[in-house]
Design a protein around this motif. Structure first.
Motif, PDB file in Angstrom:
ATOM      1  N   THR A 105      -2.760   8.972   3.202  1.00 62.13           N
ATOM      2  CA  THR A 105      -3.370   9.016   1.870  1.00 62.13           C
ATOM      3  C   THR A 105      -3.480   7.602   1.305  1.00 62.13           C
ATOM      4  OG1 THR A 105      -2.434  11.205   1.462  1.00 62.13           O
ATOM      5  CG2 THR A 105      -3.197   9.954  -0.452  1.00 62.13           C
ATOM      6  N   VAL A 106      -4.682   7.217   0.899  1.00 68.57           N
ATOM      7  CA  VAL A 106      -4.927   5.880   0.355  1.00 68.57           C
ATOM      8  C   VAL A 106      -5.087   5.979  -1.152  1.00 68.57           C
ATOM      9  CG1 VAL A 106      -6.464   3.879   0.391  1.00 68.57           C
ATOM     10  CG2 VAL A 106      -6.022   5.160   2.495  1.00 68.57           C
ATOM     11  N   ARG A 111      -9.022   2.245  -2.499  1.00 68.62           N
ATOM     12  CA  ARG A 111     -10.331   2.636  -1.965  1.00 68.62           C
ATOM     13  C   ARG A 111     -11.458   1.961  -2.748  1.00 68.62           C
ATOM     14  NH1 ARG A 111     -10.890   6.722   1.610  1.00 68.62           N
ATOM     15  NH2 ARG A 111      -9.012   7.946   2.107  1.00 68.62           N
ATOM     16  N   ARG A 112     -11.315   1.935  -4.065  1.00 68.35           N
ATOM     17  CA  ARG A 112     -12.334   1.293  -4.898  1.00 68.35           C
ATOM     18  C   ARG A 112     -12.441  -0.196  -4.578  1.00 68.35           C
ATOM     19  NH1 ARG A 112     -11.794   0.369 -11.408  1.00 68.35           N
ATOM     20  NH2 ARG A 112     -13.605  -1.017 -11.614  1.00 68.35           N
ATOM     21  N   LEU A 113     -11.288  -0.846  -4.374  1.00 66.71           N
ATOM     22  CA  LEU A 113     -11.299  -2.269  -4.029  1.00 66.71           C
ATOM     23  C   LEU A 113     -12.053  -2.503  -2.730  1.00 66.71           C
ATOM     24  CD1 LEU A 113     -10.411  -5.208  -4.370  1.00 66.71           C
ATOM     25  CD2 LEU A 113      -8.227  -4.596  -3.296  1.00 66.71           C
ATOM     26  N   VAL A 114     -11.831  -1.650  -1.735  1.00 68.94           N
ATOM     27  CA  VAL A 114     -12.536  -1.790  -0.459  1.00 68.94           C
ATOM     28  C   VAL A 114     -14.044  -1.716  -0.677  1.00 68.94           C
ATOM     29  CG1 VAL A 114     -12.957  -0.679   1.773  1.00 68.94           C
ATOM     30  CG2 VAL A 114     -10.623  -0.949   0.939  1.00 68.94           C
ATOM     31  N   ARG A 115     -14.499  -0.774  -1.499  1.00 64.84           N
ATOM     32  CA  ARG A 115     -15.934  -0.666  -1.785  1.00 64.84           C
ATOM     33  C   ARG A 115     -16.438  -1.899  -2.523  1.00 64.84           C
ATOM     34  NH1 ARG A 115     -14.408   4.580  -3.504  1.00 64.84           N
ATOM     35  NH2 ARG A 115     -14.700   3.919  -5.671  1.00 64.84           N
ATOM     36  N   TYR A 123     -11.350  -3.005   5.319  1.00 63.96           N
ATOM     37  CA  TYR A 123     -10.852  -1.666   5.605  1.00 63.96           C
ATOM     38  C   TYR A 123      -9.354  -1.600   5.354  1.00 63.96           C
ATOM     39  CZ  TYR A 123      -9.486  -3.637  10.216  1.00 63.96           C
ATOM     40  OH  TYR A 123      -8.950  -4.383  11.228  1.00 63.96           O
ATOM     41  N   VAL A 124      -8.836  -0.381   5.237  1.00 67.17           N
ATOM     42  CA  VAL A 124      -7.408  -0.127   5.094  1.00 67.17           C
ATOM     43  C   VAL A 124      -6.945   0.571   6.363  1.00 67.17           C
ATOM     44  CG1 VAL A 124      -5.610   1.100   3.805  1.00 67.17           C
ATOM     45  CG2 VAL A 124      -7.550   0.072   2.586  1.00 67.17           C
ATOM     46  N   MET A 125      -5.816   0.118   6.900  1.00 68.31           N
ATOM     47  CA  MET A 125      -5.288   0.737   8.115  1.00 68.31           C
ATOM     48  C   MET A 125      -3.795   0.998   7.960  1.00 68.31           C
ATOM     49  SD  MET A 125      -4.977  -2.379  10.868  1.00 68.31           S
ATOM     50  CE  MET A 125      -3.625  -3.565  10.760  1.00 68.31           C
ATOM     51  N   ASN A 126      -3.271   1.879   8.815  1.00 68.49           N
ATOM     52  CA  ASN A 126      -1.830   2.117   8.885  1.00 68.49           C
ATOM     53  C   ASN A 126      -1.258   1.334  10.070  1.00 68.49           C
ATOM     54  OD1 ASN A 126      -2.537   3.571  11.177  1.00 68.49           O
ATOM     55  ND2 ASN A 126      -2.236   5.581  10.239  1.00 68.49           N
ATOM     56  N   PRO A 127       0.029   1.477  10.409  1.00 73.32           N
ATOM     57  CA  PRO A 127       0.587   0.699  11.526  1.00 73.32           C
ATOM     58  C   PRO A 127      -0.063   0.966  12.874  1.00 73.32           C
ATOM     59  CG  PRO A 127       2.351   1.556  10.149  1.00 73.32           C
ATOM     60  CD  PRO A 127       1.098   2.212   9.690  1.00 73.32           C
ATOM     61  N   TRP A 128      -0.837   2.066  12.997  1.00 75.16           N
ATOM     62  CA  TRP A 128      -1.450   2.415  14.282  1.00 75.16           C
ATOM     63  C   TRP A 128      -2.925   2.024  14.333  1.00 75.16           C
ATOM     64  CZ3 TRP A 128       2.756   2.796  16.545  1.00 75.16           C
ATOM     65  CH2 TRP A 128       3.842   3.491  16.014  1.00 75.16           C
ATOM     66  N   TRP A 129      -3.384   1.233  13.368  1.00 73.97           N
ATOM     67  CA  TRP A 129      -4.766   0.770  13.315  1.00 73.97           C
ATOM     68  C   TRP A 129      -5.756   1.919  13.075  1.00 73.97           C
ATOM     69  CZ3 TRP A 129      -1.042  -1.706  15.893  1.00 73.97           C
ATOM     70  CH2 TRP A 129      -0.938  -3.089  15.737  1.00 73.97           C
TER      71      TRP A 129
END
Length: 268
Positions: A105-106, A111-115, A123-129
């Motif tokens: 969950t982001v 999410r708005r910042l990414v846009r 992009y946003v990623m977790n430890p598993w890319w």
């Protein structure tokens, strides 16, 4: 990883680093031709102040207690880089306690910042890319994915930087120095597996990549370990072939340390 699997990985990692260590650099005189490259077990044991039997048991994955002092001695003898030393401690069960499995969950504001970062790829990623959030500029950089819709429609397990890098042809075409990028990714992935042993996503991704990519499998056997560093990346735009020099930056989310924001900025 289970205790047995962790011990096996510890032994494999030590064996790989031992074989990669030059005996002369370690202080041993050149002698008769060696049957195998690198240090012998007895030489590494000597450098570390251990008995040959005790070190052999560690490398064999025996169920014995290994102290921080022993691991630190091995790390010094093998002249491990900081990331390799941290990984060795993790495999020995001596690092910080594992954190809870990461959430997908982001935060809506992130999410708005990414846009809002468009036209900068982000992009946003977790430890598993796993790609948890991304903008149109990043989808365009990958090329051939059909924009955001194309990424959104892909199976969740394939919305992943490692999967795109190793399994899809666009991965090898994106980076000018693809071998270097691929090796660094594998090294970082190995560290992530040590840090998050209770998250099933890591072993699941590892198994998928080994089955889908021979190159990944070969690099995995090298036992490479590396930490993330911000750096300049040389990329090829996959739609029109333009060469792009971009600075690659990773920022941690202070409210969720298991998620990171990745941004590509034009090189200056």
């Amino acid at each position: 990883m289970s205790g047995a699997a962790r011990r096996d990985e510890l032994g494999s990692f030590l064996r790989a680093r031992r074989r990669a260590t030059d005996p002369v650099t370690a202080g041993f005189r050149p002698g008769p031709r060696r049957r195998t490259p690198g240090l012998r077990r007895e030489e590494l044991a000597q450098l570390s102040g251990l008995s040959v039997t005790w070190y052999t048991w560690i490398e064999q994955g025996r169920d014995i207690g290994v102290s921080r002092q022993v691991i630190e001695s091995l790390a010094r003898a093998l002249r491990l880089a900081p990331a390799e030393r941290a990984h060795l401690l993790t495999l020995a069960g001596l690092a910080l306690p594992p954190v809870a499995p990461p959430s997908r969950t982001v935060d809506p504001l992130l999410r708005r910042l990414v846009r809002e970062l468009h036209p900068r790829p982000a992009y946003v990623m977790n430890p598993w890319w796993d790609l948890l959030a991304y903008n149109e500029a990043y989808a365009e950089l990958l090329g051939g994915l059909g924009g955001l819709g194309g990424l959104d429609q892909r199976p969740e397990g394939e919305r992943n930087v490692l999967w795109i890098t190793f399994v899809e042809s666009r991965g090898s075409g994106l980076f000018v120095d693809w071998p270097g990028e691929a090796r660094a990714l594998v090294g970082q992935f190995r560290m992530a597996l040590g840090r998050h042993p209770d998250d099933p996503r890591g072993p699941e991704l590892l198994d998928s990549l080994r089955r889908a990519s021979d190159v990944f499998g070969e690099l995995w056997e090298e036992q490479t370990v590396s930490g993330f560093t911000s750096a300049r990346k040389e990329l090829r735009h996959l739609r029109d072939g333009r060469r792009l020099d971009l600075d690659y930056l990773k920022l941690a989310d202070a409210r969720n340390e298991q998620q990171s924001l990745i941004v590509f900025l034009p090189a200056e």
